[in-house]
Scaffold this motif. Structure first.
Motif, PDB file in Angstrom:
ATOM      1  N   VAL A 129      23.987  79.222  61.457  1.00  0.00           N
ATOM      2  CA  VAL A 129      22.628  79.370  60.916  1.00  0.00           C
ATOM      3  C   VAL A 129      21.591  79.158  62.010  1.00  0.00           C
ATOM      4  O   VAL A 129      20.624  79.921  62.133  1.00  0.00           O
ATOM      5  CB  VAL A 129      22.398  78.368  59.768  1.00  0.00           C
ATOM      6  CG1 VAL A 129      20.979  78.477  59.245  1.00  0.00           C
ATOM      7  CG2 VAL A 129      23.394  78.615  58.643  1.00  0.00           C
ATOM      8  N   ILE A 130      21.786  78.124  62.836  1.00  0.00           N
ATOM      9  CA  ILE A 130      20.819  77.809  63.893  1.00  0.00           C
ATOM     10  C   ILE A 130      20.773  78.923  64.923  1.00  0.00           C
ATOM     11  O   ILE A 130      19.695  79.400  65.311  1.00  0.00           O
ATOM     12  CB  ILE A 130      21.181  76.472  64.559  1.00  0.00           C
ATOM     13  CG1 ILE A 130      21.086  75.329  63.537  1.00  0.00           C
ATOM     14  CG2 ILE A 130      20.256  76.190  65.738  1.00  0.00           C
ATOM     15  CD1 ILE A 130      21.549  73.995  64.063  1.00  0.00           C
ATOM     16  N   ILE A 131      21.947  79.381  65.378  1.00  0.00           N
ATOM     17  CA  ILE A 131      21.990  80.453  66.377  1.00  0.00           C
ATOM     18  C   ILE A 131      21.449  81.747  65.796  1.00  0.00           C
ATOM     19  O   ILE A 131      20.704  82.489  66.448  1.00  0.00           O
ATOM     20  CB  ILE A 131      23.435  80.656  66.888  1.00  0.00           C
ATOM     21  CG1 ILE A 131      23.967  79.376  67.523  1.00  0.00           C
ATOM     22  CG2 ILE A 131      23.489  81.795  67.897  1.00  0.00           C
ATOM     23  CD1 ILE A 131      25.422  79.463  67.922  1.00  0.00           C
ATOM     24  N   GLY A 132      21.815  82.045  64.527  1.00  0.00           N
ATOM     25  CA  GLY A 132      21.377  83.286  63.907  1.00  0.00           C
ATOM     26  C   GLY A 132      19.874  83.396  63.765  1.00  0.00           C
ATOM     27  O   GLY A 132      19.300  84.490  63.862  1.00  0.00           O
ATOM     28  N   ASN A 133      19.198  82.267  63.556  1.00  0.00           N
ATOM     29  CA  ASN A 133      17.740  82.293  63.430  1.00  0.00           C
ATOM     30  C   ASN A 133      17.061  82.719  64.724  1.00  0.00           C
ATOM     31  O   ASN A 133      15.988  83.327  64.697  1.00  0.00           O
ATOM     32  CB  ASN A 133      17.222  80.915  63.011  1.00  0.00           C
ATOM     33  CG  ASN A 133      17.409  80.670  61.525  1.00  0.00           C
ATOM     34  OD1 ASN A 133      17.250  81.573  60.722  1.00  0.00           O
ATOM     35  ND2 ASN A 133      17.752  79.451  61.157  1.00  0.00           N
ATOM     36  N   TYR A 134      17.671  82.409  65.850  1.00  0.00           N
ATOM     37  CA  TYR A 134      17.078  82.745  67.145  1.00  0.00           C
ATOM     38  C   TYR A 134      17.583  84.073  67.698  1.00  0.00           C
ATOM     39  O   TYR A 134      16.810  84.855  68.250  1.00  0.00           O
ATOM     40  CB  TYR A 134      17.392  81.653  68.170  1.00  0.00           C
ATOM     41  CG  TYR A 134      16.644  80.356  67.958  1.00  0.00           C
ATOM     42  CD1 TYR A 134      15.266  80.295  68.090  1.00  0.00           C
ATOM     43  CD2 TYR A 134      17.324  79.190  67.637  1.00  0.00           C
ATOM     44  CE1 TYR A 134      14.571  79.096  67.910  1.00  0.00           C
ATOM     45  CE2 TYR A 134      16.653  77.990  67.449  1.00  0.00           C
ATOM     46  CZ  TYR A 134      15.280  77.951  67.585  1.00  0.00           C
ATOM     47  OH  TYR A 134      14.600  76.767  67.400  1.00  0.00           O
ATOM     48  N   ALA A 135      18.893  84.323  67.580  1.00  0.00           N
ATOM     49  CA  ALA A 135      19.493  85.432  68.313  1.00  0.00           C
ATOM     50  C   ALA A 135      20.024  86.552  67.433  1.00  0.00           C
ATOM     51  O   ALA A 135      20.336  87.627  67.947  1.00  0.00           O
ATOM     52  CB  ALA A 135      20.631  84.911  69.207  1.00  0.00           C
ATOM     53  N   GLU A 136      20.189  86.323  66.133  1.00  0.00           N
ATOM     54  CA  GLU A 136      20.682  87.326  65.198  1.00  0.00           C
ATOM     55  C   GLU A 136      21.959  87.984  65.723  1.00  0.00           C
ATOM     56  O   GLU A 136      22.936  87.281  65.989  1.00  0.00           O
ATOM     57  CB  GLU A 136      19.571  88.348  64.909  1.00  0.00           C
ATOM     58  CG  GLU A 136      18.338  87.724  64.255  1.00  0.00           C
ATOM     59  CD  GLU A 136      17.215  88.703  64.022  1.00  0.00           C
ATOM     60  OE1 GLU A 136      16.957  89.539  64.916  1.00  0.00           O
ATOM     61  OE2 GLU A 136      16.587  88.627  62.947  1.00  0.00           O
ATOM     62  N   GLN A 137      21.974  89.325  65.883  1.00  0.00           N
ATOM     63  CA  GLN A 137      23.218  89.985  66.299  1.00  0.00           C
ATOM     64  C   GLN A 137      23.594  89.698  67.753  1.00  0.00           C
ATOM     65  O   GLN A 137      24.714  89.999  68.170  1.00  0.00           O
ATOM     66  CB  GLN A 137      23.131  91.509  66.071  1.00  0.00           C
ATOM     67  CG  GLN A 137      22.264  92.261  67.073  1.00  0.00           C
ATOM     68  CD  GLN A 137      20.790  92.217  66.723  1.00  0.00           C
ATOM     69  OE1 GLN A 137      20.394  91.583  65.737  1.00  0.00           O
ATOM     70  NE2 GLN A 137      19.973  92.881  67.526  1.00  0.00           N
TER      71      GLN A 137
END
Length: 367
Positions: A28-36
């Motif tokens: 969740v944390i990584i996805g908020n910043y970097a998405e795909q």
């Protein structure tokens, strides 16, 4: 009870030191910043983790596996070692409490919805105290068996998902700035720094000179598994789902099915995760007890394991009652604390050794 463990066992301990909570919290944390582009953030954090493992392994090589705080006391002073020990003991108590709370929150949200948090906390703690009292060698043996189960679960996971995965969900690549990728990589780098737990496992290593190899191998395996989890989740649901779901990895596991006759296998993967998180908690509780033993210079840790476990349980129940506060700490507050104790303290120990190292006398020097 605490026999020596080999380099391979130490590397496997590092895997379960990091992976169980990282796979729950990080997507969740990584996805908020970097998405795909999340896999790129994992690569950046892995490079940082390898540097951290090098620093920690260097400390263990210099001390030749001696108890960390005892070695610090010899290099500086017993008073400095005691003060550092008290600070690190507080750090390990806090870290163990957050691990326990993440464990309890996950079970509460997904399995035992109506069970009181206090009951789950006490049961988990009692089982973990029993594991720690069996010694590090026993923990390492069980840990090895649990990790070998990946050779069963990974093919099962892939075979059950292959019809639902779409590689186009990973596009476009390199769509985020270096600043976004750096922000996405900071939190996973924080988890990679947990390789520093080797400082308190060092007295039980058969070959302390290979501690760096154990750290590198463990972190590379963690990186591969985290990459695997993120990529499969992205290919099944896409980047927007990762930002909205609380536990995207386990949501992906819930999709696994074989035809129309075997479905809802997420409970199988959850059961395996529970085994892994028990091992992580036992490793950190063991390190906490070892830190206490070195700080207060006691010979036996058995009388204190239960007391330290009680402190951890109380902090778990009364400090992290809000899941939102814990998530905010994982996202923003964990990095400076972990960087201080897992990176800067070992780095300072390396510098201290180099400064205190006696210089060789030039030829012809006479005393």
């Amino acid at each position: 009870m605490n026999g020596k463990i080999g380099t391979t066992q130490a590397a496997m301990l590092i895997v379960n030191t990091i992976l169980p909570t990282a796979t729950v919290v990080l997507p969740v944390i990584i996805g908020n910043y970097a998405e795909q582009d999340a896999p790129l953030a994992i690569l950046l954090s892995t490079l940082a983790g390898l540097v951290f493992a090098t620093i920690v392994g260097t400390v263990i090589r210099y001390s030749n596996g001696a108890p960390f705080l005892t070695w610090i006391g010899e290099k500086s002073s017993p008073v400095a070692a005691t003060i550092l020990g008290l600070l690190m003991l507080q750090f390990y108590l806090d870290t163990s409490a957050t691990i326990l709370r993440e464990f309890v929150n996950f079970i509460k949200d997904n399995v035992l919805i109506d069970t009181p948090v206090t009951v789950m906390t006490i049961l988990i703690l009692l089982i973990t105290i029993y594991m720690v009292r069996q010694g590090l060698e026993s923990i390492a043996r069980v840990n090895t068996l649990v990790l070998l189960l990946y050779f069963f679960f990974v093919p099962l996971y892939l075979f059950g998902l292959y019809r639902d995965m779409d590689v186009h969900q990973l596009l476009p690549v390199f769509d985020h700035s270096l600043a976004s990728l750096t922000l996405a990589g900071i939190t996973p780098a924080t988890w990679m720094s947990e390789v520093a737990v080797l400082l308190f496992l060092a007295p039980y290593l058969q070959n302390p000179q290979k501690a760096r190899i154990a750290g590198w191998a463990g972190l590379l395996f963690v990186s591969v598994l985290m990459m695997f989890s993120l990529v499969t989740t992205l290919m099944v649901f896409g980047s927007e789902f990762i930002k909205l779901s609380t536990y995207p990895g386990f949501s992906t596991a819930g999709v696994v099915h074989f035809g129309r006759f075997i479905e809802k296998l997420d409970i199988l993967f959850i059961s395996y995760w529970v085994l892994s998180i028990y091992l992580k908690f036992s490793i950190f509780l063991f390190a906490t007890v070892e830190c206490f033993k070195q700080t207060f210079r006691v010979n036996s840790n058995r009388p204190f394991t239960g007391a330290l476990g009680l402190i951890i349980a109380l902090e778990c129940l009364f400090t992290w009652q809000s899941a939102d506060q814990l998530n905010l700490y994982n996202k923003e507050g964990r990095f400076p604390v972990f960087f201080l104790f897992n990176v800067l303290v070992p780095l300072a120990a390396v510098l201290l050794h180099l400064l205190r190292k006696p210089r060789s006398k030039p030829k012809g020097w006479k005393t």
